[in-house]
Motif scaffolding. Structure first.
Motif, PDB file in Angstrom:
ATOM      1  N   PHE A  23       0.840  -1.204   0.000  1.00 53.17           N
ATOM      2  CA  PHE A  23       0.000   0.000   0.000  1.00 53.17           C
ATOM      3  C   PHE A  23       0.878   1.259   0.000  1.00 53.17           C
ATOM      4  O   PHE A  23       0.711   2.147  -0.827  1.00 53.17           O
ATOM      5  CB  PHE A  23      -0.913  -0.024   1.230  1.00 53.17           C
ATOM      6  CG  PHE A  23      -1.984   1.032   1.220  1.00 53.17           C
ATOM      7  CD1 PHE A  23      -1.757   2.284   1.773  1.00 53.17           C
ATOM      8  CD2 PHE A  23      -3.226   0.766   0.641  1.00 53.17           C
ATOM      9  CE1 PHE A  23      -2.742   3.262   1.761  1.00 53.17           C
ATOM     10  CE2 PHE A  23      -4.217   1.737   0.622  1.00 53.17           C
ATOM     11  CZ  PHE A  23      -3.972   2.988   1.181  1.00 53.17           C
ATOM     12  N   SER A  24       1.859   1.271   0.876  1.00 54.21           N
ATOM     13  CA  SER A  24       2.704   2.481   1.000  1.00 54.21           C
ATOM     14  C   SER A  24       3.506   2.721  -0.278  1.00 54.21           C
ATOM     15  O   SER A  24       3.696   3.860  -0.704  1.00 54.21           O
ATOM     16  CB  SER A  24       3.655   2.322   2.184  1.00 54.21           C
ATOM     17  OG  SER A  24       4.387   1.096   2.021  1.00 54.21           O
ATOM     18  N   ARG A  27       1.188   4.225  -2.842  1.00 51.14           N
ATOM     19  CA  ARG A  27       0.924   5.646  -2.535  1.00 51.14           C
ATOM     20  C   ARG A  27       2.068   6.522  -3.024  1.00 51.14           C
ATOM     21  O   ARG A  27       1.852   7.588  -3.592  1.00 51.14           O
ATOM     22  CB  ARG A  27       0.724   5.848  -1.028  1.00 51.14           C
ATOM     23  CG  ARG A  27      -0.698   5.480  -0.643  1.00 51.14           C
ATOM     24  CD  ARG A  27      -1.347   6.387   0.374  1.00 51.14           C
ATOM     25  NE  ARG A  27      -1.512   7.782  -0.011  1.00 51.14           N
ATOM     26  CZ  ARG A  27      -1.618   8.769   0.884  1.00 51.14           C
ATOM     27  NH1 ARG A  27      -1.530   8.511   2.172  1.00 51.14           N
ATOM     28  NH2 ARG A  27      -1.807  10.009   0.500  1.00 51.14           N
ATOM     29  N   SER A  34      -5.108   9.817  -2.638  1.00 52.78           N
ATOM     30  CA  SER A  34      -5.258   9.806  -1.175  1.00 52.78           C
ATOM     31  C   SER A  34      -5.339   8.352  -0.699  1.00 52.78           C
ATOM     32  O   SER A  34      -5.674   7.449  -1.478  1.00 52.78           O
ATOM     33  CB  SER A  34      -6.556  10.528  -0.778  1.00 52.78           C
ATOM     34  OG  SER A  34      -7.677   9.742  -1.186  1.00 52.78           O
ATOM     35  N   ALA A  35      -5.074   8.126   0.596  1.00 52.83           N
ATOM     36  CA  ALA A  35      -5.124   6.770   1.159  1.00 52.83           C
ATOM     37  C   ALA A  35      -6.534   6.199   0.980  1.00 52.83           C
ATOM     38  O   ALA A  35      -6.716   5.034   0.632  1.00 52.83           O
ATOM     39  CB  ALA A  35      -4.733   6.802   2.630  1.00 52.83           C
ATOM     40  N   LYS A  36      -7.524   7.065   1.170  1.00 52.17           N
ATOM     41  CA  LYS A  36      -8.921   6.605   1.091  1.00 52.17           C
ATOM     42  C   LYS A  36      -9.244   6.129  -0.342  1.00 52.17           C
ATOM     43  O   LYS A  36      -9.787   5.053  -0.539  1.00 52.17           O
ATOM     44  CB  LYS A  36      -9.854   7.759   1.484  1.00 52.17           C
ATOM     45  CG  LYS A  36     -11.324   7.382   1.527  1.00 52.17           C
ATOM     46  CD  LYS A  36     -12.202   8.573   1.994  1.00 52.17           C
ATOM     47  CE  LYS A  36     -13.669   8.269   1.678  1.00 52.17           C
ATOM     48  NZ  LYS A  36     -14.257   9.265   0.752  1.00 52.17           N
ATOM     49  N   SER A  39      -7.314   2.856  -1.199  1.00 50.11           N
ATOM     50  CA  SER A  39      -7.863   1.608  -0.617  1.00 50.11           C
ATOM     51  C   SER A  39      -9.186   1.254  -1.283  1.00 50.11           C
ATOM     52  O   SER A  39      -9.487   0.080  -1.505  1.00 50.11           O
ATOM     53  CB  SER A  39      -7.983   1.725   0.899  1.00 50.11           C
ATOM     54  OG  SER A  39      -8.955   2.631   1.241  1.00 50.11           O
TER      55      SER A  39
END
Lengths: 93, 93
Positions: A23-24, A27, A34-36, A39
């Motif tokens: 995930f990181s 990003r 954005s993280a939201k 995901s």
């Protein structure tokens, strides 16, 4: 076409073309996301069968995302789109 | 990848693959798209050099949208994406 629907979905697929990413890492591959949203895209793409999640045997365990066999079939098409994008940008200079 | 950025942008390009289409035709081609989003996508895609607007010699004159030469280069890639989408849907039944 819904297979690549959603802002940044093509970018997420494209950045997984060379292998699993965490995930990181995704990003940092796609700074504006954005993280939201990331995901959400990962969940949607997993639900469409484009990618899968695998727990990595790290300490502590971590999750990585990888394209499925069919997900990988999208990569040549996305490469072609990136190539046309470069041509268009070159033309506009 | 930004060349196809924006919700429904790939769909707009895909529906222009067979020739020029008017605004109302594109809206019926892509039922979920709102007039506001369609006109925004058309402006963006025109700005990226993917499509162009042409006034049609009808009475009264009307505007049609058509892919540019480079815009047409995106069609095989989008066809490939649609094909993978069908495979994935077939797999999930």
């Amino acid at each position: 076409m819904s297979i690549i629907a959603g802002a940044w979905a093509p970018n997420v697929i494209w950045h997984l073309r060379a292998g699993p990413r965490r995930f990181s890492e995704l990003r940092s591959d796609i700074p504006p996301i954005s993280a939201k949203v990331l995901s959400q895209r990962l969940k949607e793409l997993e639900g469409r069968g484009v990618l899968s999640r695998a727990v990595q045997p790290t300490t502590p365990p971590s999750v990585a995302y990888a394209l499925t066999v069919l997900g990988h079939e999208l990569v040549p098409a996305l490469d072609a789109i990136v190539a046309v994008g470069h041509k268009l940008k070159a033309e506009r200079r």
